[in-house]
Design a protein around this motif. Sequence first.
Motif, mmCIF file in Angstrom:
data_model
loop_
_atom_site.group_PDB
_atom_site.id
_atom_site.type_symbol
_atom_site.label_atom_id
_atom_site.label_comp_id
_atom_site.label_asym_id
_atom_site.label_seq_id
_atom_site.Cartn_x
_atom_site.Cartn_y
_atom_site.Cartn_z
ATOM 1 N N PRO A 211 -13.685 -4.410 -12.060
ATOM 2 C CA PRO A 211 -13.236 -5.435 -11.109
ATOM 3 C C PRO A 211 -12.471 -4.869 -9.920
ATOM 4 O O PRO A 211 -12.317 -5.546 -8.900
ATOM 5 C CB PRO A 211 -12.334 -6.331 -11.958
ATOM 6 N N GLY A 212 -11.980 -3.661 -10.045
ATOM 7 C CA GLY A 212 -11.218 -3.064 -8.949
ATOM 8 C C GLY A 212 -11.405 -1.561 -8.920
ATOM 9 O O GLY A 212 -12.223 -1.001 -9.648
ATOM 10 N N VAL A 213 -10.633 -0.898 -8.059
ATOM 11 C CA VAL A 213 -10.728 0.552 -7.908
ATOM 12 C C VAL A 213 -10.273 1.235 -9.192
ATOM 13 O O VAL A 213 -9.217 0.916 -9.747
ATOM 14 C CB VAL A 213 -9.874 1.023 -6.712
ATOM 15 N N VAL A 214 -11.068 2.171 -9.663
ATOM 16 C CA VAL A 214 -10.756 2.950 -10.866
ATOM 17 C C VAL A 214 -10.238 4.338 -10.490
ATOM 18 O O VAL A 214 -9.295 4.852 -11.089
ATOM 19 C CB VAL A 214 -11.990 3.074 -11.775
ATOM 20 N N VAL A 215 -10.843 4.942 -9.483
ATOM 21 C CA VAL A 215 -10.445 6.270 -9.022
ATOM 22 C C VAL A 215 -10.091 6.182 -7.543
ATOM 23 O O VAL A 215 -10.929 5.815 -6.717
ATOM 24 C CB VAL A 215 -11.579 7.304 -9.236
ATOM 25 N N GLN A 216 -8.848 6.495 -7.220
ATOM 26 C CA GLN A 216 -8.429 6.571 -5.819
ATOM 27 C C GLN A 216 -8.409 8.037 -5.425
ATOM 28 O O GLN A 216 -7.731 8.848 -6.047
ATOM 29 C CB GLN A 216 -7.050 5.954 -5.620
ATOM 30 N N ASP A 217 -9.165 8.375 -4.395
ATOM 31 C CA ASP A 217 -9.299 9.762 -3.954
ATOM 32 C C ASP A 217 -9.000 9.793 -2.459
ATOM 33 O O ASP A 217 -9.884 9.625 -1.627
ATOM 34 C CB ASP A 217 -10.714 10.262 -4.263
ATOM 35 N N GLY A 218 -7.702 10.002 -2.126
ATOM 36 C CA GLY A 218 -7.320 9.951 -0.728
ATOM 37 C C GLY A 218 -7.591 8.568 -0.168
ATOM 38 O O GLY A 218 -7.156 7.561 -0.727
ATOM 39 N N GLU A 219 -8.352 8.509 0.921
ATOM 40 C CA GLU A 219 -8.642 7.213 1.553
ATOM 41 C C GLU A 219 -9.747 6.445 0.843
ATOM 42 O O GLU A 219 -9.989 5.268 1.157
ATOM 43 C CB GLU A 219 -9.041 7.428 3.014
ATOM 44 N N TYR A 220 -10.427 7.069 -0.107
ATOM 45 C CA TYR A 220 -11.592 6.457 -0.733
ATOM 46 C C TYR A 220 -11.266 5.922 -2.125
ATOM 47 O O TYR A 220 -10.680 6.632 -2.952
ATOM 48 C CB TYR A 220 -12.743 7.459 -0.845
#
Length: 328
Positions: A211-220
């Motif tokens: 349902p949402g972001v699982v991995v935050q990698d910098g701006e992505y």
Amino acid sequence: MLLGLFISSLEKIGAQPIGVCYGQIGDNLPPEQEVINLFRTNGIGKMRIYGPNPAILEALKGSNIELILDVTNDKLEALSDASTANDWVRQNVLNYPDVTYRYIAVGNEIKPNDGRAQYVVPAMQNIHNAIVSANLQDQIKVSTSIDMSLLGNSYPPSAGSFSDSASSYMASVVTFLANNGAPLLANVYPYFSYIGNSQSISLDYALFKSPGVVVQDGEYGYQNLFDATLDALYSALEKSGGSNVKVVVSESGWPSEGHAAATIDNAAAYYQNLINHVNSGTPKRPGQAIQTYLFAMFDENKKGPEETERHFGLFHPDKQPKYQIRFN
């Protein structure tokens, strides 16, 4: 209900980013012309086959179905000879002017330590030269198809890089692709990543259900494993001098039997969610539709050794759809 939506315009079909791989490792599959008809009635405008099959090529004439044609791995050494490559192109491409060739995949999932790896780029170059001689270089691009085992690092995606053993091999491949405006063909299977590391990877992340972001990698931010894998490959290409090399996903699928995660429901969700997603691109390449070939058209009863290998089909061998999937 037949699998897919009916599309009246074949040109519109060809513009869709989704194709399907047509493997033939089975003894109960329908005749080739019936398979081509099945592609067309289901609005599937792209196909990959794993070697030159005259019956398939004959059936494809005039269909406007865009084709990835593989050079089989056992032919790589022979095609490092220019005249042999010219003969191969004449026999398997030029003899079928009414077939819409898109890519030639020179080898499938060759490992850098495979003795045949040394022949991949020379064979690619010779096939490309033969395509240029026929003035088809704007229509047909020459590449090779890799699997994700060539990545030494894939997490986070921005750290993606080819392994030490693969880096020199891939450097020569990437140079060829960059010089000739060709994409890299990549077989991307979140299924295998999930079953190999289910302690760290959630099923929802693999099935495009988070349902949402699982991995935050910098701006992505990443909500699915498919995007994360693809962007790790893009990062590896950038580090290898291939910033402008695009990726075509030459295989992606999910099996319906043979493992606890291989269920009809999971496979149906993966295929439909992947189809729905590919027009969006990835976080590193937003808005750039991802050409993606689903694996595979049929269950192939002679594949193995794993039981799951026999259960990747979108259709049963009797041409009945396994899932209620819309292709477009």
